[in-house]
Structure formats: C-alpha cells, structure tokens
Design a protein around this motif. Structure first.
Motif: not given
Ligand code: ABU
Length: 466
Positions: A395-400, A448-449, A453-454
């Motif tokens: 998962i892109p770190a910035d988005e997360l 995330i679950t 989250f994509p």
C-alpha cells in the motif's frame, strides 16, 4: 500570577486526560481554523471564562506528541523530571549570556557540557554550548570549521570557493546552512551512500581530491550518527582518517542518535567520535527531554570563542568569558535549555539515561521482529536503527500515513531511500512500551481491513536480503 498557575495546572490535567482519551487528534482543516478556535487577536480583552474555554479547545485540537500513538517524528513522549526542568527555566526567565543574570544556571550548562564531552571521548578542556535546534548546532559546527580554515573570514568575508562534504542521506540543514552562511548550496558535495545509507568513504576521498585539483578549498566534512530516514551511522573513524589526510574539520551530526554515547551496548555505533572536531546532539530526541535541547560540543574551545565572541560593553560587565556564555553562543538572549537535561540526569543518573536509550533499541527490535515475521510486510531498514521502515501489502506509504492521520488512528510518517517510499516508525517515544508497538501494527492492520483500503500485492517480499 498565582491564579494563572492554578489555571495552568488545570489545563495540564485536561491535556493529560486528552492524551489518553484521544491520543491522536482529529486534524482540523487549516483554512478557517482561526475562526473555529477563536484564535484571532482583538482590541478588547477576553473574559476569563472565555479565555479558559479557548485554551481547552486549543489543547483538544493540538497534535499530541506525548501520546502513545505518536511515532511521526524524531522526538516524542514526556519525561516528568525533564519537563519540570523546562518549566522551571520558564519561571526563572534568565538569559544565559552573562553570569550576572544567570548565576548558577551557567554552572548547570557547563556541568552538562563537561559530562557529555567526557562521554564523547573529548579531552578535558573541550567546550560547547546549546543552540536553538539541531540545524543551528550543525551551523555552528560549519562556522567553526570555516573560521578554522581561514581566521580572517569573520572580518573580511570569504572569496575562495570553499567546499563541504556530507552524505546524500544526511540532514537537509547541511545544504541549508551552506546557503545561510554564504558558502552556497552548490559547494556542498553530497557523497554517495551504501545500501544501508552509510556514507561511502572512498567516494568522499575522491570528491575531496577532485575539488583540490580543480582549485576549490575543502574545509568541512559532516558524518552522521543516525540519518534522518534510516537511522544509519556513518563510519566516523574511517571518515576521520580522510579528514586528517586533507586537514579538514570533521563534524558529527548526532542530532538524532548521538545519544548512543550514553549506552554501553550501543556506543560502538559512534566509534571514532573522539576523533571528530565537533559533535551535535539533540537531547530532545534520544534522551527524551522536551524540545529543544540541542547541544554542540567541540574539542577546540578556543575556536568556539573565536567564531562566536563579540564585544558589547553594555552587556559583559562582570566575570570573565569563561562564565559569560554569550561569548560562545549563536544567540544573544537565550534560555537555559540545559536545565531540562540536568534535572533528568540528576534524578535518574547516567545509568537511567542509558536505560532510556537502550529501551528505544529494544522497541525497534520488537517492531522489526513483527515486520519480519509477518508475510504482509516488507522491511527496508536494518539492525541497530530506531527507524523501522516498512511497507504493508504494498500500500503506498504516503496514502496510508495520511489516512491514519486524517482518521485519528496513528501519527506516523514516511520516508524515501534508493527510490523506495516506506513508512518510518520511529521508536524514540519514551512513553511507549512493547505492547504499544504491537498495538501500532494491530491498529494499522485493522484500519486497512475495516476501510477496505486498496491492496496492491499480497505476496511476501524478500526481507532477508535487505
Ligand atoms: N531534524 C528533524 C527531522 C525531522 C524528521 O525527519 O522527523
């Protein structure tokens, strides 16, 4: 005054309760916040009750850096005995430039400097001071190096193309300071690092040699003890040999992890420190004091005086330069930032500070083990670092990180190295224990679950080769 201190104590109770109840502040949109929190300054006074209410709202909406969910920066937590020292220095309201107005506060700073010099392996006649943050400590190191190279620069300015060297993983303050002091950013040579973020000594050697051959005047090398993203330690001893060969000033930027000098187990990471000319250390990072407690030490006490002293007969009227600390500092007016470290050190002893430092490495070990043992994670950082860098399911770190922040789950940031972007979990927060680290991962996973989250890739990455 007494009434305001009672209010202060009540507000502290609100803050402490908030840190537990809402450890991550739900961020408010910056635009429009000034009205929402009634931050505007008015011509007329504010009624006491309204004043108190505004402050309570301010507390509730300010990010909680002492909470157990704060992993975002290279500081965090709160240690009572150190906070006490900071609050006392506010109450004393001395300025450290003269013995006349600071009295025993001067001796406190000198005692702190003397003891850290000892731990750094510096000789007894070494010196130092405190600066307003790690960037300014580094600046002081650069200025001393510049003046040591050419003592006339203070009066005449410089005309030669002077060059500086620091790794590409080092703190941005090195380039920023080059701009500020007129050396110029283009005269900073960013030296390559290896896969761990440690400066390449052979590239350093070649870059200096090349500059000399091309008519530049090298004067300063910065080695880092704890790089900002990966927490890597440069090989100070090897770098010091290059500096000796070319007669260059070696500064060690230990703002982040220079605190290892307190630890029997980890001080080997700064092996060679005693061969440096100056060393900066942020006690508000690894040692857990409140911001800011930035210390700069040098073996060349006379150079500190040469670079920073200026006569002012309206100021220096008693004692000699040894006790009038304005003669060796960047600032004029200056609070006693050493007091918060002294109150901590006095109360827990050197062994107590050692425990604080060792605890951070233990937490990092817990985090790394968690990441390594879970196939959904990829690890990017290494042993002996308190920055645990990882990604979860690609998962892109910035988005997360931004989603966790905007939804008031966790405060954690991200970093880049070698073209990869990853979450940087900093285990520096003194408030945190083993269970809080596990809770960090569980919070991230359950977020995330529950938010669907994509997910980009479920496959396990090769962590062992990193
Ligand atoms: N010296 C401040 C570095 C900020 C950070 O990376 O958290």
């Amino acid at each position: 005054m007494h009434k305001d201190l009672v209010l202060f104590s009540q507000l502290c109770d609100v803050l402490l309760a908030e840190e537990i109840k809402n450890p991550v502040t739900k961020p408010l949109v910056a635009n429009g916040l000034i009205e929402q929190l009634d931050l505007k300054l008015n011509d007329h006074p504010t009624l006491d009750n309204d004043f108190q209410e505004i402050l309570v709202e301010l507390i509730k909406s300010t990010p909680k850096t002492a909470s157990k969910s704060f992993f975002n920066q290279l500081f965090g937590g709160r240690i009572g005995k150190s906070t006490l020292g900071e609050l006392l220095s506010v109450m004393f309201n001395n300025s450290m430039y003269t013995y006349k107005v600071a009295g025993p506060q001067v001796l406190i700073e000198k005692e702190v400097i003397k003891n850290i010099c000892q731990l750094a392996g510096y000789p007894v006649n070494s010196g130092g001071t405190l600066a307003p943050g790690g960037s300014m400590s580094n600046m002081m190191g650069i200025i001393m190096a510049r003046d040591a190279k050419n003592p006339n620069i203070r009066d005449e300015g410089h005309s030669n193309k002077m060059t500086m060297y620091s790794s590409e993983a080092s703190h941005y303050s090195i380039s920023k300071n080059a701009a500020l002091i007129g050396i110029g950013r283009n005269q900073v040579r960013l030296i390559k690092t290896n896969h761990k973020g440690e400066m390449s000594v052979s590239h350093l050697n070649a870059a200096i040699q090349n500059d000399i051959e091309n008519g530049f005047e090298p004067f300063f090398v910065n080695a880092t003890a704890g790089t900002t993203v990966l927490g890597a330690f440069d090989d100070i001893m090897a770098i010091s040999k290059v500096c000796k060969k070319f007669k260059l000033w070696l500064h060690v930027d230990g703002a982040y992890c220079g605190g290892v000098i307190f630890s029997t187990k980890y001080k080997h990471l700064s092996y060679g420190l005693e061969a440096s000319d100056s060393f900066s250390l942020n006690a508000h990072k690894m040692l857990g004091t409140p911001l800011s407690c930035s210390i700069i030490l040098t073996k060349h006490k006379e150079q500190l005086h040469h670079s920073f002293a200026n006569e002012a007969d309206y100021l220096y009227q008693t004692e000699d330069d040894e006790y009038n600390l304005g003669k060796t500092s960047l600032q004029c007016g200056r609070r006693n930032d050493a007091l918060k470290l002294w109150t901590l050190w006095k109360s827990v002893g050197t062994y107590g500070i050692e425990k604080i430092v060792d605890h951070q490495f233990q937490l990092a070990e817990t985090a790394r083990n968690y990441v390594k043992s879970n196939p959904d994670y990829t690890l990017y950082s290494f042993e002996n670092s308190i920055s645990v860098c990882f990604n979860y399911r690609d998962i892109p770190a910035d988005e997360l990180c931004t989603a966790l922040y905007e939804n008031a789950k966790l405060m954690v940031g991200y970093g880049n190295f070698n073209g990869e972007t990853f979450i940087r979990l900093v285990t520096i927060n003194t408030a945190v224990d083993h269970d809080d680290i596990i809770a960090f991962f569980k919070t991230l996973e359950s977020y995330i679950t529950s938010h669907k989250f994509p997910i980009y890739n479920h496959e396990k990455q090769q962590v062992s080769s990193r």
